[in-house]
Design an enzyme around this catalytic site. Structure first.
Site, short mmCIF file in Angstrom:
data_model
loop_
_atom_site.label_atom_id
_atom_site.label_comp_id
_atom_site.label_asym_id
_atom_site.label_seq_id
_atom_site.Cartn_x
_atom_site.Cartn_y
_atom_site.Cartn_z
N LYS A 14 0.69 -1.04 -0.06
CA LYS A 14 -0.03 -0.15 -0.08
C LYS A 14 0.80 1.63 -0.01
O LYS A 14 0.64 2.06 -0.73
CB LYS A 14 -0.69 -0.16 1.27
CG LYS A 14 -1.66 1.19 1.44
CD LYS A 14 -2.90 1.38 0.83
CE LYS A 14 -3.52 2.72 1.30
NZ LYS A 14 -4.63 3.11 0.41
N LYS A 31 -0.58 11.68 4.84
CA LYS A 31 -0.36 10.52 5.96
C LYS A 31 0.33 9.37 5.22
O LYS A 31 1.15 8.87 5.77
CB LYS A 31 -1.84 10.00 6.46
CG LYS A 31 -1.81 8.83 7.06
CD LYS A 31 -3.18 8.35 7.57
CE LYS A 31 -3.09 6.77 7.97
NZ LYS A 31 -4.16 6.07 8.01
P1 NAD Z 1 -12.72 7.96 8.96
O1 NAD Z 1 -11.94 8.94 10.01
O2 NAD Z 1 -13.84 8.44 8.31
O3 NAD Z 1 -13.30 6.75 9.92
C1 NAD Z 1 -12.24 6.25 10.99
C2 NAD Z 1 -13.39 5.74 12.16
O4 NAD Z 1 -12.85 5.17 13.23
C3 NAD Z 1 -14.26 6.99 12.87
O5 NAD Z 1 -15.65 6.86 12.38
C4 NAD Z 1 -13.84 6.97 14.08
O6 NAD Z 1 -14.94 7.25 15.18
C5 NAD Z 1 -13.56 5.36 14.28
N1 NAD Z 1 -12.66 4.98 15.48
C6 NAD Z 1 -11.36 5.78 15.75
N2 NAD Z 1 -11.12 5.00 16.84
C7 NAD Z 1 -11.80 4.15 17.36
C8 NAD Z 1 -11.91 3.14 18.30
N3 NAD Z 1 -10.87 3.23 19.25
N4 NAD Z 1 -13.12 2.30 18.32
C9 NAD Z 1 -13.91 2.37 17.55
N5 NAD Z 1 -14.04 3.39 16.34
C10 NAD Z 1 -12.95 4.17 16.43
O7 NAD Z 1 -11.58 7.29 8.09
P2 NAD Z 1 -11.69 6.55 6.59
O8 NAD Z 1 -11.49 7.55 5.69
O9 NAD Z 1 -12.87 5.49 6.86
O10 NAD Z 1 -10.42 5.85 6.65
C11 NAD Z 1 -10.13 4.53 7.60
C12 NAD Z 1 -8.92 3.91 7.21
O11 NAD Z 1 -8.77 3.61 5.71
C13 NAD Z 1 -7.74 4.82 7.30
O12 NAD Z 1 -6.45 4.28 7.96
C14 NAD Z 1 -7.23 5.46 6.13
O13 NAD Z 1 -6.03 5.81 5.95
C15 NAD Z 1 -7.42 4.06 5.08
N6 NAD Z 1 -7.96 4.33 3.78
C16 NAD Z 1 -8.97 5.62 3.65
C17 NAD Z 1 -9.18 6.01 2.25
C18 NAD Z 1 -10.38 7.18 1.66
O14 NAD Z 1 -10.53 7.27 0.67
N7 NAD Z 1 -11.05 7.65 2.74
C19 NAD Z 1 -8.72 4.99 1.25
C20 NAD Z 1 -7.84 3.96 1.31
C21 NAD Z 1 -7.69 3.64 2.82
#
Ligand code: NAD
Length: 296
Positions: free
Chosen positions: A172, A247
């Site tokens: 990744k 990030k």
């Molecule tokens: P986001 O911030 O929308 O979602 C993260 C969620 O985790 C939030 O709803 C938060 O409340 C929850 N959370 C945090 N700590 C927690 C805990 N201890 N217990 C329960 N819930 C908890 O982020 P996202 O965009 O969904 O991204 C999630 C992951 O996917 C990240 O690592 C990101 O880098 C990766 N990612 C994101 C994308 C994108 O386009 N958004 C694409 C590929 C990968």
């Protein structure tokens, strides 16, 4: 059908959990945000009162959290570590994008307790999460990969076994570093052409049919109105945020340092995205990096 504990129902995790429900699995969901939890519950998920409740008795636990510190805290070092309640027969699938070293450390700690933890980060963004077309890059043993595959198939289209523990996170980091370089390079070339009087649509077509062809030109042109349905033609809204690219580039830089791999192009791209972010563009799609060139 399996019982799946799903922790982290944000922009990505929410639609991924809903796709598991659509495939007929039972989903015990948890998120710190009540609104995120309500969305998945409205689609038939069970809203658990805690991560421990979501994970207890599950066949699979899927996590989709912001960073390594959240993943390590959830499973191992937090106040109520899930490793204390997860069944030895269960498979833990962490799809968060985190550093490979943390993924390997958490996996080793799981092994010591007779548990099974794999890294399976994704590519494809929120659109791919909603459509169930994500690419998964998996770091796992052959047996773990075979067990995870039918679950990942419910959320993605291309499921890759990258190698052993941590290999998914390494793949990744490599992919997103390359993506940032491609987008910056494409922006640089298009801007130079435009400054010299070329129509960006014509120049894009020429480069697409020539040796400069790449993913950004094919499906994600950074110049507004060259291509329909992409973030650049929508005020750089939606898509993949500059903050997230920044990030991911940080994770790539860590990896390069740990492995003594030279990444001059990656660090140049990271500097560009850092500058772009510092100008207040963190919430825009990453193709907006072309504005840096246009504004200078
Ligand atoms: P986001 O911030 O929308 O979602 C993260 C969620 O985790 C939030 O709803 C938060 O409340 C929850 N959370 C945090 N700590 C927690 C805990 N201890 N217990 C329960 N819930 C908890 O982020 P996202 O965009 O969904 O991204 C999630 C992951 O996917 C990240 O690592 C990101 O880098 C990766 N990612 C994101 C994308 C994108 O386009 N958004 C694409 C590929 C990968």
């Amino acid at each position: 059908m399996a019982t799946i504990g799903f922790i982290g129902l944000g922009n990505m995790g929410g639609p991924m959990a809903i796709n598991l429900l659509k495939a007929g699995h039972e989903v015990n969901a948890f998120d710190l945000s009540q609104a995120a939890l309500d969305t998945v519950a409205a689609e038939g998920g069970h809203a658990a009162a805690s991560a421990v409740e979501a994970a207890t008795g599950a066949d699979f636990i899927v996590s989709m959290l912001p960073a390594g510190v959240h993943v390590e805290g959830l499973y191992q070092t937090g106040a109520a570590p899930l490793f204390d309640v997860i069944s030895k027969d269960a498979l833990i699938i962490d799809s968060s994008t985190i550093d490979a070293a943390t993924a390997q450390r958490v996996s080793a700690a799981a092994n010591e307790r007779g548990l099974s933890f794999i890294d399976a980060p994704v590519s494809g963004g929120v659109g791919g999460a909603v459509a169930g077309t994500l690419a998964f890059m998996v770091g796992a043993t052959e047996a773990q990969f075979a067990k995870a595959k039918p679950i990942l198939d419910c959320m993605g289209k291309n499921i890759f076994h990258a190698g052993q523990s941590g290999a998914g996170q390494i793949a990744k980091a490599c992919n997103n570093m390359l993506l940032s370089i491609l987008m910056a390079g494409t922006s640089e070339a298009l801007n130079m052409g435009m400054k010299n009087g070329l129509d960006p649509a014509v120049l894009s077509e020429i480069m697409k049919q020539s040796s400069g062809n790449n993913w950004a030109l094919q499906v994600y042109n950074p110049v507004p109105d060259v291509m329909a349905g992409v973030p650049s033609s929508n005020g750089y809204q939606g898509g993949f945020q500059v903050d997230l690219m920044f990030k991911d580039l940080g994770l790539a830089m860590e990896l390069s340092q740990q492995s003594n791999s030279p990444v001059p192009m990656g660090s140049a791209a990271r500097s560009l995205f850092s500058l772009h972010k510092s100008k207040g563009n963190g919430g825009l799609d990453f193709s907006s990096v072309i504005k840096l060139y246009q504004d200078s």
